[in-house]
Design an enzyme around this catalytic site. Structure first.
Site, PDB file in Angstrom:
ATOM      1  N   THR A 236     -13.475 -12.599  10.478  1.00  0.00           N
ATOM      2  CA  THR A 236     -13.145 -12.243  11.857  1.00  0.00           C
ATOM      3  C   THR A 236     -11.950 -13.128  12.179  1.00  0.00           C
ATOM      4  O   THR A 236     -11.876 -14.266  11.704  1.00  0.00           O
ATOM      5  CB  THR A 236     -14.307 -12.514  12.846  1.00  0.00           C
ATOM      6  OG1 THR A 236     -14.589 -13.904  12.831  1.00  0.00           O
ATOM      7  CG2 THR A 236     -15.574 -11.755  12.471  1.00  0.00           C
ATOM      8  N   HIS A 237     -11.008 -12.605  12.948  1.00  0.00           N
ATOM      9  CA  HIS A 237      -9.746 -13.306  13.221  1.00  0.00           C
ATOM     10  C   HIS A 237      -9.019 -13.663  11.919  1.00  0.00           C
ATOM     11  O   HIS A 237      -8.263 -14.635  11.878  1.00  0.00           O
ATOM     12  CB  HIS A 237      -9.978 -14.596  14.025  1.00  0.00           C
ATOM     13  CG  HIS A 237     -10.905 -14.426  15.182  1.00  0.00           C
ATOM     14  ND1 HIS A 237     -10.469 -14.086  16.442  1.00  0.00           N
ATOM     15  CD2 HIS A 237     -12.263 -14.516  15.271  1.00  0.00           C
ATOM     16  CE1 HIS A 237     -11.520 -13.992  17.256  1.00  0.00           C
ATOM     17  NE2 HIS A 237     -12.616 -14.232  16.561  1.00  0.00           N
TER      18      HIS A 237
ATOM     19  N   GLU B 167       2.004   0.391   1.710  1.00  0.00           N
ATOM     20  CA  GLU B 167       3.039   0.047   2.693  1.00  0.00           C
ATOM     21  C   GLU B 167       3.629   1.305   3.331  1.00  0.00           C
ATOM     22  O   GLU B 167       3.894   1.349   4.528  1.00  0.00           O
ATOM     23  CB  GLU B 167       4.155  -0.768   2.034  1.00  0.00           C
ATOM     24  CG  GLU B 167       3.729  -2.196   1.733  1.00  0.00           C
ATOM     25  CD  GLU B 167       4.798  -2.965   0.982  1.00  0.00           C
ATOM     26  OE1 GLU B 167       5.093  -4.088   1.380  1.00  0.00           O
ATOM     27  OE2 GLU B 167       5.351  -2.444  -0.004  1.00  0.00           O
TER      28      GLU B 167
ATOM     29  N   ASN C  83       5.942  34.653  23.847  1.00  0.00           N
ATOM     30  CA  ASN C  83       5.189  33.507  24.372  1.00  0.00           C
ATOM     31  C   ASN C  83       3.735  33.503  23.896  1.00  0.00           C
ATOM     32  O   ASN C  83       3.220  32.473  23.474  1.00  0.00           O
ATOM     33  CB  ASN C  83       5.243  33.498  25.903  1.00  0.00           C
ATOM     34  CG  ASN C  83       6.671  33.379  26.416  1.00  0.00           C
ATOM     35  OD1 ASN C  83       7.580  33.119  25.618  1.00  0.00           O
ATOM     36  ND2 ASN C  83       6.877  33.584  27.697  1.00  0.00           N
TER      37      ASN C  83
ATOM     38  N   SER D 181      15.251  28.035  16.479  1.00  0.00           N
ATOM     39  CA  SER D 181      14.159  27.257  15.877  1.00  0.00           C
ATOM     40  C   SER D 181      13.862  27.713  14.459  1.00  0.00           C
ATOM     41  O   SER D 181      12.970  27.175  13.805  1.00  0.00           O
ATOM     42  CB  SER D 181      12.891  27.372  16.730  1.00  0.00           C
ATOM     43  OG  SER D 181      12.599  28.728  17.013  1.00  0.00           O
TER      44      SER D 181
ATOM     45  N   ASN E   4       4.763  -4.287  -6.623  1.00  0.00           N
ATOM     46  CA  ASN E   4       4.719  -4.110  -5.170  1.00  0.00           C
ATOM     47  C   ASN E   4       3.754  -3.002  -4.742  1.00  0.00           C
ATOM     48  O   ASN E   4       3.645  -1.977  -5.411  1.00  0.00           O
ATOM     49  CB  ASN E   4       6.119  -3.776  -4.650  1.00  0.00           C
ATOM     50  CG  ASN E   4       7.061  -4.956  -4.781  1.00  0.00           C
ATOM     51  OD1 ASN E   4       6.630  -6.104  -4.749  1.00  0.00           O
ATOM     52  ND2 ASN E   4       8.340  -4.665  -4.944  1.00  0.00           N
TER      53      ASN E   4
ATOM     54  N   TYR F 154       5.397  29.540  30.523  1.00  0.00           N
ATOM     55  CA  TYR F 154       6.184  29.138  29.357  1.00  0.00           C
ATOM     56  C   TYR F 154       7.516  28.526  29.780  1.00  0.00           C
ATOM     57  O   TYR F 154       8.183  29.017  30.695  1.00  0.00           O
ATOM     58  CB  TYR F 154       6.444  30.348  28.432  1.00  0.00           C
ATOM     59  CG  TYR F 154       7.288  29.963  27.230  1.00  0.00           C
ATOM     60  CD1 TYR F 154       6.698  29.454  26.081  1.00  0.00           C
ATOM     61  CD2 TYR F 154       8.685  30.056  27.266  1.00  0.00           C
ATOM     62  CE1 TYR F 154       7.463  29.047  24.994  1.00  0.00           C
ATOM     63  CE2 TYR F 154       9.461  29.652  26.184  1.00  0.00           C
ATOM     64  CZ  TYR F 154       8.846  29.152  25.051  1.00  0.00           C
ATOM     65  OH  TYR F 154       9.600  28.751  23.984  1.00  0.00           O
TER      66      TYR F 154
ATOM     67  N   LYS G 252       6.759  22.234  17.638  1.00  0.00           N
ATOM     68  CA  LYS G 252       6.623  22.598  16.223  1.00  0.00           C
ATOM     69  C   LYS G 252       6.866  21.442  15.259  1.00  0.00           C
ATOM     70  O   LYS G 252       6.017  21.137  14.421  1.00  0.00           O
ATOM     71  CB  LYS G 252       7.603  23.717  15.820  1.00  0.00           C
ATOM     72  CG  LYS G 252       7.714  24.877  16.754  1.00  0.00           C
ATOM     73  CD  LYS G 252       6.624  25.867  16.579  1.00  0.00           C
ATOM     74  CE  LYS G 252       6.719  26.911  17.665  1.00  0.00           C
ATOM     75  NZ  LYS G 252       6.952  26.379  19.032  1.00  0.00           N
TER      76      LYS G 252
ATOM     77  N   SER H 275      10.331  -4.502  -8.758  1.00  0.00           N
ATOM     78  CA  SER H 275      11.500  -4.934  -7.996  1.00  0.00           C
ATOM     79  C   SER H 275      12.716  -4.791  -8.894  1.00  0.00           C
ATOM     80  O   SER H 275      12.619  -4.958 -10.109  1.00  0.00           O
ATOM     81  CB  SER H 275      11.318  -6.399  -7.584  1.00  0.00           C
ATOM     82  OG  SER H 275      12.571  -7.032  -7.453  1.00  0.00           O
TER      83      SER H 275
ATOM     84  N   LYS I 255       7.544  -8.967 -10.241  1.00  0.00           N
ATOM     85  CA  LYS I 255       6.884  -8.367  -9.085  1.00  0.00           C
ATOM     86  C   LYS I 255       6.225  -7.027  -9.343  1.00  0.00           C
ATOM     87  O   LYS I 255       6.683  -6.211 -10.124  1.00  0.00           O
ATOM     88  CB  LYS I 255       7.888  -8.194  -7.939  1.00  0.00           C
ATOM     89  CG  LYS I 255       8.330  -9.524  -7.401  1.00  0.00           C
ATOM     90  CD  LYS I 255       8.785  -9.436  -5.991  1.00  0.00           C
ATOM     91  CE  LYS I 255       7.655  -9.106  -5.044  1.00  0.00           C
ATOM     92  NZ  LYS I 255       8.165  -8.829  -3.714  1.00  0.00           N
TER      93      LYS I 255
ATOM     94  N   GLN J 249       9.095  24.805  22.608  1.00  0.00           N
ATOM     95  CA  GLN J 249       9.559  24.989  21.227  1.00  0.00           C
ATOM     96  C   GLN J 249       9.556  23.655  20.469  1.00  0.00           C
ATOM     97  O   GLN J 249       9.498  23.628  19.243  1.00  0.00           O
ATOM     98  CB  GLN J 249      10.972  25.585  21.242  1.00  0.00           C
ATOM     99  CG  GLN J 249      11.580  25.822  19.883  1.00  0.00           C
ATOM    100  CD  GLN J 249      12.797  26.739  19.964  1.00  0.00           C
ATOM    101  OE1 GLN J 249      12.654  27.925  20.171  1.00  0.00           O
ATOM    102  NE2 GLN J 249      13.981  26.180  19.823  1.00  0.00           N
TER     103      GLN J 249
HETATM  104  N1  ARG Z   1      10.940  29.973  19.548  1.00  0.00           N
HETATM  105  C1  ARG Z   1      10.148  29.965  20.721  1.00  0.00           C
HETATM  106  C2  ARG Z   1       9.164  28.764  20.705  1.00  0.00           C
HETATM  107  O1  ARG Z   1       9.009  28.179  19.690  1.00  0.00           O
HETATM  108  C3  ARG Z   1       9.378  31.231  20.831  1.00  0.00           C
HETATM  109  C4  ARG Z   1       9.048  31.640  22.201  1.00  0.00           C
HETATM  110  C5  ARG Z   1      10.289  31.976  22.945  1.00  0.00           C
HETATM  111  N2  ARG Z   1       9.988  32.474  24.231  1.00  0.00           N
HETATM  112  C6  ARG Z   1      10.916  32.586  25.203  1.00  0.00           C
HETATM  113  N3  ARG Z   1      10.537  33.030  26.338  1.00  0.00           N
HETATM  114  N4  ARG Z   1      12.169  32.226  25.010  1.00  0.00           N
HETATM  115  O2  ARG Z   1       8.575  28.420  21.699  1.00  0.00           O
END
Ligand code: ARG
Length: 467
Positions: free
Chosen positions: A157-158, A292, A112, A25, A287, A319, A327, A279, A285, A324
């Site tokens: 409205t609408h 958007e 964890n 990660s 835009n 866990y 993120k 454009s 144009k 993971q």
């Molecule tokens: N990279 C892991 C995550 O984002 C960290 C925790 C990993 N824990 C494990 N027991 N493998 O969740």
């Protein structure tokens, strides 16, 4: 080639290189590095505070971690896939810097509870930033609204002309949405700001740690009550993404209005060159790319909310590596909301102008004063439903003869109902139609002026005009 081992000698060979990449990660969780360092520094101090390591050792750990922070800021610390994740990367570098002492950092901790801590610290910062961006957005809305109390705009409205509005009232509706967004983030922050540090891998730890001590150092409000819940809860991440989604809903609705306001058909706003694009083929144009894109990016954040909900729904305690996946969803949600809030704030403050002459015409060319004719009769004792039906007939005959209500002669009004007097013309003039809607929270100018003052008080600022 296999990668260097991050884990115990129980493993005889390293990971297959593709699997190492799949598992890693680091390419995205490097975003957490400063929070990881801060969290680890608090953990090291706690280990000394509780006598688990010596204070000299803690000092070495804290300053080694600080060195990594500086290396990272200078672009000198760029861990690769072999580090797997930011937590291993930092710990490994710390051991290079401090020698064997570095190997003590992970006492009484697991990745964890560590990753949960980092993610919460990250989100807390994002919430604070987004809240202050929301305040800026609100203050720009308010500045514009204050200049347009008596500018009228058709209300729909609408998407059919309904009743005319004070433009300030229309803009204040978005102010209120942003106010709820601001408050909602504050609520979410309360559940983000709980420390899982010290929950260990899942069951707590055999060491005499002090979880409240680290929580205090990291400015958490409190600690998770249950270690299993602490390491596996991602409710706070879902709540954040939900709050982010609602911000995007509001920005996207405003974006949509700006887009059609800027069209030839509406012509309510002019897009200024700083926020409009051209454009490559049609030279005439201009835009509305900015609104958007805001409208278009909204789907990403909704998608992340969905992804997080689905990620969580089948997870057994505690866990699981699935976590993971939170993120990128969180980082992209936060980045998208921040970028869109910034762009919309610039668009409003510097990128568009309301075409007031065009707006003044727009509210005169329709039947959006029809309710006021019915109200006029109802105020004179005609039952509202009867008045409503009568006006419906007038609208029908007027359309047939190509007239508006203001074009009817007084004798025509009187034929319709004897209660009509000469003051009907004043009662159906757009300015009066708006002014008359003086119920609390309505578009009447008195109400809007009071609403503006309350909004100003909410922000606790002076208007930029009077500064
Ligand atoms: N990279 C892991 C995550 O984002 C960290 C925790 C990993 N824990 C494990 N027991 N493998 O969740």
């Amino acid at each position: 080639m296999t990668q260097q081992q991050n884990w115990s000698p129980r493993f005889e060979s390293g990971l297959h290189p593709q699997i190492a990449r799949f598992n890693a990660s680091i390419k995205f969780d490097i975003e957490l590095i400063e929070y990881d360092i801060t969290g680890s520094q608090a953990h090291a101090k706690m280990l000394a505070h509780t006598g688990i390591i010596s204070s000299e050792e803690a000092e070495q750990l804290v300053s080694g971690l600080e060195q990594i922070r500086q290396e990272y800021r200078k672009g000198k610390f760029t861990p690769g896939v072999d580090a797997e994740d930011v937590h291993f990367a930092v710990e490994r570098r710390l051991t290079e810097i401090t020698g064997d002492v570095g190997k003590k950092l992970h006492t009484a901790r697991s990745r964890n509870d560590q990753v949960g801590t980092d993610t919460r610290l990250y989100l807390r910062t994002q919430i604070d930033q987004i809240q202050s961006q929301l305040r800026e957005f609100q203050s720009v809305l308010l500045d514009i609204a204050e200049q347009h109390v008596e500018t009228l705009i058709p209300g729909y409205t609408h998407l059919q002309r309904a009743q005319p509005l004070s433009l300030a009232h229309h803009l204040l509706a978005y102010f209120q949405m942003a106010q709820r967004d601001w408050e909602r983030l504050g609520d979410v922050r309360r559940r983000v700001n709980i420390s899982p540090l010290g929950c260990g891998a899942l069951a707590g730890t055999t060491f005499p740690i002090d979880r409240h001590y680290t929580a205090e150092l990291l400015h958490f409000d409190t600690v998770y009550e249950n270690s299993l819940d602490g390491v596996s809860d991602r409710d706070f991440a879902i709540e954040f993404t939900c709050a982010a989604s609602l911000i995007m809903v509001h920005l996207s609705r405003l974006a949509e209005e700006v887009i059609f306001w800027a069209s030839e058909e509406f012509g309510f706003v002019t897009l200024l060159d700083s926020c409009a694009t051209g454009s490559s083929i049609m030279p005439q144009k201009k835009n509305p790319d900015v609104p958007e894109l805001v409208r278009g990016k909204t789907g990403r954040v909704f998608g992340h909310l969905q992804a997080l909900l689905v990620m969580m729904k089948g997870l057994p305690l505690a866990y699981n590596k699935d976590l993971q996946e939170d993120k990128e969803a969180l980082f992209d949600s936060a980045n998208t909301v921040k970028a869109c809030l910034e762009a919309m704030t610039i668009l409003l403050s510097k990128g568009l102008q309301f075409r007031t002459p065009r707006l003044a015409n727009a509210v005169c060319e329709d039947f959006s004063n029809a309710t006021d004719v019915a109200d006029y009769l109802a105020a004179k004792g005609v039952p509202f439903r009867e008045a409503y039906n009568l006006v419906g007939k007038v609208v029908k005959t007027s359309i047939a003869s190509g007239k508006l209500l203001k074009d009817l002669q007084i004798n025509e009004w009187k034929q319709l109902h004897p209660a009509f007097e000469a003051d009907i013309y004043e009662a159906i003039a757009p300015h009066q139609v708006v002014a008359a809607r003086n119920s609390y929270g309505g578009t009447g100018f008195t109400q809007v002026t009071e609403a503006l003052a309350r909004a100003r008080a909410t922000l606790g600022t002076e208007s930029t005009e009077s500064q």
